[in-house]
Design a protein around this motif. Structure first.
Motif, PDB file in Angstrom:
ATOM      1  N   ARG A 198      -8.021   6.058   2.177  1.00  0.00           N
ATOM      2  CA  ARG A 198      -7.624   4.897   2.988  1.00  0.00           C
ATOM      3  C   ARG A 198      -7.618   3.586   2.216  1.00  0.00           C
ATOM      4  NH1 ARG A 198     -11.127   5.854   8.603  1.00  0.00           N
ATOM      5  NH2 ARG A 198     -10.050   7.789   9.239  1.00  0.00           N
ATOM      6  N   VAL A 199      -6.876   2.621   2.766  1.00  0.00           N
ATOM      7  CA  VAL A 199      -6.948   1.221   2.366  1.00  0.00           C
ATOM      8  C   VAL A 199      -7.299   0.405   3.609  1.00  0.00           C
ATOM      9  CG1 VAL A 199      -5.718  -0.790   1.490  1.00  0.00           C
ATOM     10  CG2 VAL A 199      -5.271   1.460   0.506  1.00  0.00           C
ATOM     11  N   TYR A 200      -8.291  -0.468   3.460  1.00  0.00           N
ATOM     12  CA  TYR A 200      -8.663  -1.413   4.506  1.00  0.00           C
ATOM     13  C   TYR A 200      -8.414  -2.829   3.998  1.00  0.00           C
ATOM     14  CZ  TYR A 200     -11.411   2.217   6.965  1.00  0.00           C
ATOM     15  OH  TYR A 200     -11.821   3.336   7.637  1.00  0.00           O
TER      16      TYR A 200
ATOM     17  N   CYS B  20       0.864  -1.176   0.000  1.00  0.00           N
ATOM     18  CA  CYS B  20       0.000   0.000   0.000  1.00  0.00           C
ATOM     19  C   CYS B  20       0.901   1.227   0.000  1.00  0.00           C
ATOM     20  CB  CYS B  20      -0.894   0.040   1.233  1.00  0.00           C
ATOM     21  SG  CYS B  20      -2.021  -1.356   1.392  1.00  0.00           S
ATOM     22  N   ILE B  21       0.613   2.171  -0.876  1.00  0.00           N
ATOM     23  CA  ILE B  21       1.331   3.435  -0.959  1.00  0.00           C
ATOM     24  C   ILE B  21       0.288   4.536  -0.847  1.00  0.00           C
ATOM     25  CG2 ILE B  21       2.756   4.925  -2.425  1.00  0.00           C
ATOM     26  CD1 ILE B  21       3.818   2.394  -3.775  1.00  0.00           C
ATOM     27  N   TRP B  22       0.557   5.555  -0.019  1.00  0.00           N
ATOM     28  CA  TRP B  22      -0.469   6.581   0.135  1.00  0.00           C
ATOM     29  C   TRP B  22       0.118   7.927   0.578  1.00  0.00           C
ATOM     30  CZ3 TRP B  22       0.809   3.264   3.982  1.00  0.00           C
ATOM     31  CH2 TRP B  22       0.898   3.755   5.282  1.00  0.00           C
TER      32      TRP B  22
ATOM     33  N   LYS C 156       5.808  12.825  -1.139  1.00  0.00           N
ATOM     34  CA  LYS C 156       6.048  12.237   0.170  1.00  0.00           C
ATOM     35  C   LYS C 156       4.944  11.236   0.460  1.00  0.00           C
ATOM     36  CE  LYS C 156       8.214  16.492   1.840  1.00  0.00           C
ATOM     37  NZ  LYS C 156       8.114  17.616   2.809  1.00  0.00           N
ATOM     38  N   CYS C 157       5.273   9.961   0.333  1.00  0.00           N
ATOM     39  CA  CYS C 157       4.319   8.877   0.556  1.00  0.00           C
ATOM     40  C   CYS C 157       4.800   7.967   1.672  1.00  0.00           C
ATOM     41  CB  CYS C 157       4.140   8.041  -0.713  1.00  0.00           C
ATOM     42  SG  CYS C 157       3.335   8.896  -2.072  1.00  0.00           S
ATOM     43  N   ASP C 158       3.874   7.269   2.283  1.00  0.00           N
ATOM     44  CA  ASP C 158       4.199   6.163   3.180  1.00  0.00           C
ATOM     45  C   ASP C 158       3.903   4.862   2.461  1.00  0.00           C
ATOM     46  OD1 ASP C 158       5.133   7.635   5.288  1.00  0.00           O
ATOM     47  OD2 ASP C 158       3.234   7.625   6.398  1.00  0.00           O
ATOM     48  N   GLN C 159       4.566   3.785   2.889  1.00  0.00           N
ATOM     49  CA  GLN C 159       4.378   2.479   2.281  1.00  0.00           C
ATOM     50  C   GLN C 159       4.338   1.405   3.356  1.00  0.00           C
ATOM     51  OE1 GLN C 159       7.151   1.416  -0.843  1.00  0.00           O
ATOM     52  NE2 GLN C 159       7.461   3.548  -1.442  1.00  0.00           N
TER      53      GLN C 159
ATOM     54  N   VAL D  49      -9.147  -4.208   9.096  1.00  0.00           N
ATOM     55  CA  VAL D  49      -8.017  -3.468   9.667  1.00  0.00           C
ATOM     56  C   VAL D  49      -7.591  -2.381   8.679  1.00  0.00           C
ATOM     57  CG1 VAL D  49      -5.650  -3.598  10.518  1.00  0.00           C
ATOM     58  CG2 VAL D  49      -7.232  -5.490  10.947  1.00  0.00           C
ATOM     59  N   GLN D  50      -7.552  -1.151   9.146  1.00  0.00           N
ATOM     60  CA  GLN D  50      -7.071  -0.052   8.309  1.00  0.00           C
ATOM     61  C   GLN D  50      -5.569  -0.210   8.097  1.00  0.00           C
ATOM     62  OE1 GLN D  50      -8.298   3.878   9.561  1.00  0.00           O
ATOM     63  NE2 GLN D  50      -6.681   4.884   8.385  1.00  0.00           N
ATOM     64  N   GLN D  51      -5.150  -0.231   6.841  1.00  0.00           N
ATOM     65  CA  GLN D  51      -3.740  -0.420   6.514  1.00  0.00           C
ATOM     66  C   GLN D  51      -2.985   0.906   6.456  1.00  0.00           C
ATOM     67  OE1 GLN D  51      -2.578  -3.907   5.866  1.00  0.00           O
ATOM     68  NE2 GLN D  51      -4.473  -3.854   7.068  1.00  0.00           N
ATOM     69  N   THR D  52      -3.667   1.967   6.115  1.00  0.00           N
ATOM     70  CA  THR D  52      -3.048   3.283   5.988  1.00  0.00           C
ATOM     71  C   THR D  52      -3.243   4.091   7.261  1.00  0.00           C
ATOM     72  OG1 THR D  52      -5.087   4.086   4.970  1.00  0.00           O
ATOM     73  CG2 THR D  52      -3.336   3.353   3.486  1.00  0.00           C
TER      74      THR D  52
END
Length: 261
Positions: free
Chosen positions: A122-124, A115-117, A175-178, A132-135
């Motif tokens: 959101r991604v669940y 998951c990249i965001w 700027k993303c989180d993974q 479960v929320q992944q982001t």
């Protein structure tokens, strides 16, 4: 016949302008053939927010076939950086006004997923009856909560809950989180803009994903959000993961693509 297995994906998708907006600044993309699913939520108003989200989707649609999970992530980030440059150029043309879009991306290559965001879309993951929320939302209120500046109760009633701290197009670099994980047969991943989570609770989303196949779940989530007033655009993409023999999996992917055409 070989006993080797691969993952197949049944995809559903839906988007709506909502009850109060005049244009839909959300964009989506589903490319199960590439292992790529995207939701982008634009900001900046007409001819700006929709341009930003559409630009992100247009560039990500060129990712192509990756040879590994790492290659797929690298290809995706390269396209995001290119989209970021185009959005910033558009902002300059419009006199420097803020243009951008939040984005959530699910990548799948074999059993590996990422998951990249950036932002508060959101991604669940729904697995074995649990959602479960992944982001983690990139918002002002979440940053204050993480720093211990405000309490959980204060966060629930924070007046600026929708102020985001990251988006594609607002900075020189993306700027993303993974996060990474491993898929299991029966997993359902849901990507959504904040227009959904403003009106639907996690347990309600979980019930819908558990009871319905992906397309019907997406349609029902949109329908219920509209029934509750849909203050914003609302977009959802759902994918269900199954394991199939390789020969059958090829046919499954073709069927899914036909459904999306």
């Amino acid at each position: 016949m070989t006993n080797a297995l691969q993952f197949g994906f049944e995809t559903g998708l839906a988007t709506d302008v909502g009850c109060r907006r005049e244009i839909n600044e959300d964009s989506l993309l589903a490319r199960p053939d590439l292992g790529l699913w995207v939701v982008a939520d634009g900001m900046g108003g007409h001819a700006a927010g929709d341009f930003a989200s559409q630009t992100i989707v247009r560039y990500l649609d060129t990712v192509g076939c990756a040879v590994s999970p790492e290659d797929l992530v690298a290809r995706t980030m390269e396209r995001l950086h290119r989209a970021n440059d185009v959005i910033r150029a558009r902002s300059a043309e419009l006199g420097g006004s803020t243009i951008g879009a939040t984005v959530v991306i699910v990548l799948a290559h074999g059993p590996a997923f990422s998951c990249i965001w950036a932002g508060d879309s959101r991604v669940y993951l729904h697995r074995a009856g649990q959602l479960v929320q992944q982001t983690r939302d990139h918002t002002e209120v979440n940053a204050l909560l993480a720093a211990g500046t405000i309490s959980e109760t204060e966060a629930e009633n924070w007046p600026r809950k929708n102020v985001i701290t990251r988006a594609v197009g607002v900075d020189d670099t993306v700027k993303c989180d993974q996060i990474q994980g491993q898929l299991q047969s029966g997993d359902v991943l849901l990507l959504c803009s904040d227009g959904l989570t403003e009106h639907m609770k996690d347990h309600e989303i979980a019930q819908c994903l558990a009871a319905l196949p992906p397309q019907q779940a997406c349609d029902e989530l949109i329908r219920e959000t509209l029934a509750r007033g849909a203050k914003d655009n609302v977009t959802v993409v759902a994918l269900r993961c199954t394991q199939t023999p390789i020969g059958e999996g090829d046919a499954l992917d073709e069927d899914v693509l036909d459904d999306l055409a």
